[in-house]
Design an enzyme around this catalytic site. Structure first.
Site, PDB file in Angstrom:
ATOM      1  N   GLY A 165       0.807  -1.210   0.000  1.00 52.93           N
ATOM      2  CA  GLY A 165       0.000   0.000   0.000  1.00 52.93           C
ATOM      3  C   GLY A 165       0.847   1.269   0.000  1.00 52.93           C
TER       4      GLY A 165
ATOM      5  CG  MET B 108      22.357 -35.798   9.560  1.00 52.87           C
ATOM      6  SD  MET B 108      21.300 -34.896   8.407  1.00 52.87           S
ATOM      7  CE  MET B 108      20.474 -33.750   9.497  1.00 52.87           C
TER       8      MET B 108
ATOM      9  CB  VAL C 257      26.008 -44.395  14.206  1.00 52.75           C
ATOM     10  CG1 VAL C 257      26.770 -44.519  12.911  1.00 52.75           C
ATOM     11  CG2 VAL C 257      26.876 -44.725  15.397  1.00 52.75           C
TER      12      VAL C 257
ATOM     13  CG  ASN D  67      10.734 -37.049  12.259  1.00 52.28           C
ATOM     14  OD1 ASN D  67      10.385 -36.529  11.194  1.00 52.28           O
ATOM     15  ND2 ASN D  67      11.997 -37.298  12.541  1.00 52.28           N
TER      16      ASN D  67
ATOM     17  CD  GLU E 182      -1.628  -1.081  -3.713  1.00 51.13           C
ATOM     18  OE1 GLU E 182      -1.558  -1.531  -2.555  1.00 51.13           O
ATOM     19  OE2 GLU E 182      -2.578  -1.327  -4.480  1.00 51.13           O
TER      20      GLU E 182
HETATM   21  P1  NAD Z   1      26.218 -40.974   8.948  1.00 50.18           P
HETATM   22  O1  NAD Z   1      26.297 -42.423   9.076  1.00 50.18           O
HETATM   23  O2  NAD Z   1      26.243 -40.342   7.615  1.00 50.18           O
HETATM   24  O3  NAD Z   1      27.385 -40.300   9.788  1.00 50.18           O
HETATM   25  C1  NAD Z   1      27.763 -40.718  11.068  1.00 50.18           C
HETATM   26  C2  NAD Z   1      29.250 -40.393  11.210  1.00 50.18           C
HETATM   27  O4  NAD Z   1      29.590 -40.522  12.581  1.00 50.18           O
HETATM   28  C3  NAD Z   1      30.161 -41.324  10.412  1.00 50.18           C
HETATM   29  O5  NAD Z   1      31.044 -40.548   9.649  1.00 50.18           O
HETATM   30  C4  NAD Z   1      30.913 -42.073  11.521  1.00 50.18           C
HETATM   31  O6  NAD Z   1      32.242 -42.385  11.140  1.00 50.18           O
HETATM   32  C5  NAD Z   1      30.879 -41.068  12.642  1.00 50.18           C
HETATM   33  N1  NAD Z   1      31.088 -41.617  13.972  1.00 50.18           N
HETATM   34  C6  NAD Z   1      30.648 -42.800  14.471  1.00 50.18           C
HETATM   35  N2  NAD Z   1      31.073 -42.933  15.763  1.00 50.18           N
HETATM   36  C7  NAD Z   1      31.750 -41.808  16.072  1.00 50.18           C
HETATM   37  C8  NAD Z   1      32.409 -41.341  17.224  1.00 50.18           C
HETATM   38  N3  NAD Z   1      32.469 -42.090  18.329  1.00 50.18           N
HETATM   39  N4  NAD Z   1      32.981 -40.133  17.204  1.00 50.18           N
HETATM   40  C9  NAD Z   1      32.946 -39.381  16.086  1.00 50.18           C
HETATM   41  N5  NAD Z   1      32.358 -39.785  14.952  1.00 50.18           N
HETATM   42  C10 NAD Z   1      31.741 -40.962  14.938  1.00 50.18           C
HETATM   43  O7  NAD Z   1      24.896 -40.538   9.740  1.00 50.18           O
HETATM   44  P2  NAD Z   1      23.978 -39.248   9.568  1.00 50.18           P
HETATM   45  O8  NAD Z   1      22.920 -39.542   8.609  1.00 50.18           O
HETATM   46  O9  NAD Z   1      24.827 -38.057   9.374  1.00 50.18           O
HETATM   47  O10 NAD Z   1      23.283 -39.174  10.987  1.00 50.18           O
HETATM   48  C11 NAD Z   1      23.931 -38.711  12.141  1.00 50.18           C
HETATM   49  C12 NAD Z   1      22.922 -38.395  13.201  1.00 50.18           C
HETATM   50  O11 NAD Z   1      21.998 -37.436  12.696  1.00 50.18           O
HETATM   51  C13 NAD Z   1      22.086 -39.570  13.652  1.00 50.18           C
HETATM   52  O12 NAD Z   1      21.824 -39.444  15.014  1.00 50.18           O
HETATM   53  C14 NAD Z   1      20.818 -39.420  12.851  1.00 50.18           C
HETATM   54  O13 NAD Z   1      19.705 -40.019  13.462  1.00 50.18           O
HETATM   55  C15 NAD Z   1      20.680 -37.927  12.838  1.00 50.18           C
HETATM   56  N6  NAD Z   1      19.858 -37.395  11.745  1.00 50.18           N
HETATM   57  C16 NAD Z   1      19.955 -37.886  10.500  1.00 50.18           C
HETATM   58  C17 NAD Z   1      19.169 -37.380   9.487  1.00 50.18           C
HETATM   59  C18 NAD Z   1      19.284 -37.910   8.082  1.00 50.18           C
HETATM   60  O14 NAD Z   1      18.367 -37.678   7.282  1.00 50.18           O
HETATM   61  N7  NAD Z   1      20.380 -38.549   7.710  1.00 50.18           N
HETATM   62  C19 NAD Z   1      18.267 -36.355   9.764  1.00 50.18           C
HETATM   63  C20 NAD Z   1      18.200 -35.836  11.057  1.00 50.18           C
HETATM   64  C21 NAD Z   1      19.013 -36.375  12.038  1.00 50.18           C
END
Ligand code: NAD
Length: 713
Positions: free
Chosen positions: A119, A323, A400, A499, A122
């Protein structure tokens, strides 16, 4: 000496027969066009109508922030509750105020010192001339609210500048910089802010000297435009394909201008107010105006977090995966250096090469210089140990998804960071409460749930455990804001907010399939309803194994309400190694066409598998039954979340779903959508599906709202 003194409008004489009409809404930092301001403007302009001794009118703003930022959205939200005829009457009355500029016996000039939006622009368009500061911007953002410029903007802009440019500005809703405004002919001069006043007066005086010029210019606004380009309208209609069909304002405004540009001003204004009233009454306008409010609300909350939060100058990430890599990259791009730790060197390399890829794309597209990209990359430090972790303000765990691994990692981390550092976990499904229970200082711990892909997705859920301190939660939220994200604070519960509600929706899908629906038909119906993708395709994108895990975990967190209790399609797909896009086959089959473009087709194998789950065989469902059966559980779960205080309010819940999973904006969120349909009807629809399962059981409060006519907003 004042010629008119109102709360928002003052009129006073300047030298040489000039008069200044200054807009300065008292008690507000910006000028918005509320009813009172418009009433005063009317009164002021009526008072000037017969003043033959005045030579010219300068229209200004006293606000440093700008000229006028647009309509008062609170009033618009109220106005849309009236019926269409009343809306048209009120709107027409307001638009008529601006027409008063065009019957003054002297030329008028708007001095645009800052934002002249909606506005505000305008209003400036109703003046004969416009001079603009180099620091100002003009624009018509209304289509972003499901509306269109309805205070004469649809009439005056396409008469002033090329029809194609006018349509582009209106449909894109974007702000226009001074040079572009000048090039288009929408303003007459652009000058530095310090020269604005002098330049405006000089321009006005030079126009006064040539009455035939300004009179001809004004006359052109009052009559139909000659030589209209049909091409411009055809092209504008092409752009419609890129906009939501549920936001009818786009189509309406093109068709309106196509007709009204061939009419005189008053006929055109009559048409404008009729169409405006119709558009203001649409669901899209109701939702998008609400979303605008919601965003303001969340912004204010963000400022509050900022006041409580600790400073976040340097962050750490554990886990260099999808992530963790995304979080480190997005922080770096936002100017926050990070340390990224993993247990495996190849994972670190992968994390860094992902950042390289993203930065490379930015450089290629010209959005980032090579030096800047190198500096951003240099601000991410990959590491295999905890060296330097005692310098970090926030550390996000993204290893993980396994409780015992996470608890072990968090315990180690706690010993390697400063006492005042805040620790966050990016878990998507594990209990924040349980994770916190293993920590020495659970008060400095919170969940920080990002969505994939991190650089793109705007939402971050900040999850408070029972012991999370206000400062820790605020610090995580402020860090999310610094990354350009919108944080929404939620309480710990299975699935958190997004979720959890998404799970109810997916369960609705699984029930539909069990009852005989065709998954491709369900996808089509939900897409036509406005979703970016249907639920079957969504499972394929998420990955069937991940989806199964999420459904199981979250569903079992809420008694038997969400537990499927039958062999469902996602589990069946997992059993048969149909994991979705990740292995090329899920509900759909994925392949590349001869040109290499990915193509998806509903897989015959999926139909065969699903047939074994459909005890009663396949059945036809109408689109509206599909939409109801999919949306009701989402609304009910959102209502549960509200009642359990999982989030602060309806605004937070609705915005989380819009930002987190792309719930169609024209619905405004599950709760706003429920308000639109009406609780009585929603509860009635739920009754019709009671035989399907507990998923369709409304909450007691919903039933009460249905009786009392209650709404969430
Ligand atoms: P990913 O498997 O791609 O990565 C996990 C990484 O963590 C790997 O590189 C691994 O080597 C490393 N890792 C394992 N143990 C470790 C330690 N002790 N110290 C340091 N690094 C370590 O997994 P992501 O998909 O990135 O998921 C990671 C987190 O994020 C999970 O908790 C997942 O639930 C969450 N998340 C994932 C998504 C998705 O869509 N992928 C979305 C939201 C949240």
């Amino acid at each position: 000496m004042s010629m008119f003194q109102g709360n928002s409008i003052q009129v006073r004489p300047l030298t040489n027969g000039l008069v200044e009409l200054c807009i300065d809404r008292q008690g507000e930092s910006v000028n918005a066009l509320d009813a009172r301001t418009l009433d005063e403007l009317r009164e002021a302009l009526v008072g000037l109508q017969d003043k033959q001794d005045i030579k010219g009118l300068l229209v200004t703003s006293a606000k440093k922030t700008g000229f006028v930022v647009g309509a008062d959205l609170n009033e618009l939200a109220e106005l849309r509750k009236q019926d269409e005829a009343e809306v048209a009457k009120v709107n027409g009355g307001q638009a008529a105020v601006f027409s008063l500029f065009e019957s003054l016996p002297f030329p008028t000039l708007a001095e645009i010192n800052g934002w002249a939006l909606g506005g505000g622009f305008e209003l400036a368009l109703a003046c004969d001339y416009r001079v603009m500061s180099t620091k100002a911007q003009v624009g018509l953002p209304e289509t972003g609210l499901g509306l269109f410029p309805g205070l004469g903007g649809s009439v005056r802009l396409p008469r002033l500048i090329a029809e194609s440019t006018a349509l582009d500005w209106i449909l894109s809703a974007r702000n226009i910089k001074p040079q572009a405004a000048l090039d288009a002919g929408a303003v007459n001069a652009v000058v530095e802010p310090e020269q604005l006043r002098d330049a405006a007066i000089a321009e006005l005086e030079s126009r006064i000297a040539e009455p035939s010029t300004w009179q001809a210019r004004r006359q052109a606004r009052l009559v139909a435009k000659p030589d209209v380009s049909d091409e411009a309208f055809a092209q504008a209609k092409e752009t419609l394909k890129k906009t939501s069909p549920h936001v009818t304002a786009y189509r309406e405004v093109i068709e309106l201008i196509e007709r009204s540009i061939r009419l005189d001003r008053d006929q055109a204004l009559t048409l404008e107010r009729e169409v405006f009233a119709r558009v203001l009454k649409t669901q899209a306008a109701a939702s998008l105006i609400q979303i605008f409010h919601n965003q303001q609300h969340l912004k204010r909350k963000g400022q509050e977090y900022g006041r409580v939060a600790r400073k976040v100058e340097r962050i750490g990430v554990l886990g260099a995966g999808i992530m963790g890599g995304g979080i480190a990259y997005t922080s770096a791009v936002s100017g926050i250096p990070s340390v990224m730790k993993d247990i495996a060197a190849p994972a670190l390399d992968l994390g860094m090469s992902e950042a390289d890829k993203l930065l490379g794309r930015q450089v290629e597209s010209g959005r980032l210089s090579a030096e800047k990209a190198a500096a951003i990359r240099g601000s991410i430090t990959p590491t295999l140990d905890y060296d330097g972790f005692d310098t970090l303000d926030v550390i996000v765990e993204a290893v993980v998804e396994n409780m015992s691994v996470k608890r072990k990692v968090l315990a180690d981390l706690e010993n390697s960071v400063r006492d005042d550092a805040v620790i966050a976990s990016n878990t998507s499904s594990l209990s924040i409460t349980e994770m916190a229970s293993g920590l020495k200082s659970p008060e400095r711990f919170a969940g920080m749930h990002f969505f994939n892909p991190v650089p793109v997705m705007p939402l971050v859920e900040v999850i408070r455990g029972p012991q999370t301190s206000d400062q820790a939660a605020a610090t995580v939220a402020a860090y999310a804001i610094a990354m350009g994200k919108t944080p929404i604070l939620v309480q710990d519960c299975p699935g958190f907010l997004v979720n959890r509600i998404l799970t109810a929706y997916i369960l609705a899908f699984l029930h539909l399939i069990k009852d005989g629906a065709d998954f491709a038909k369900v996808d089509e119906a939900m897409q036509s309803f406005g979703w970016p993708m249907g639920p079957a395709y969504l499972q394929d994108v998420i990955g069937m194994d991940t989806a199964e895990h999420v459904i199981d975990h979250i569903a079992h967190g809420f008694g038997d309400r969400l537990v499927p209790g039958f062999e469902h399609a996602v589990a069946c797909m997992v059993q048969h190694q149909r994991l979705g896009q990740k292995n090329g086959k899920g509900f759909y089959h994925y392949e590349r066409d001869p040109k290499g473009k990915p193509k998806k087709t509903a897989a015959p194998e999926s139909y065969e598998l699903i047939a074994s789950l459909q005890a009663e065989g396949p059945r036809e469902f109408s689109d509206s039954e599909i939409v109801q059966r999919m949306m009701l559980p989402m609304i009910i779960e959102a209502a549960h979340c509200l009642e359990e205080n999982v989030a602060d309010g309806a605004i937070e819940i609705d915005m989380a779903l819009i930002l987190g999973i792309g719930l169609p904006r024209h619905l405004g969120g599950p709760l706003k959508y429920c308000d639109w349909v009406g609780m009585a009807r929603i509860v009635e629809q739920c009754e019709a599906y009671q035989s399907v399962g507990k998923l369709y059981e409304p909450t007691a409060r919903m039933r009460e709202m249905a009786r009392s006519g209650g709404t969430f907003y």
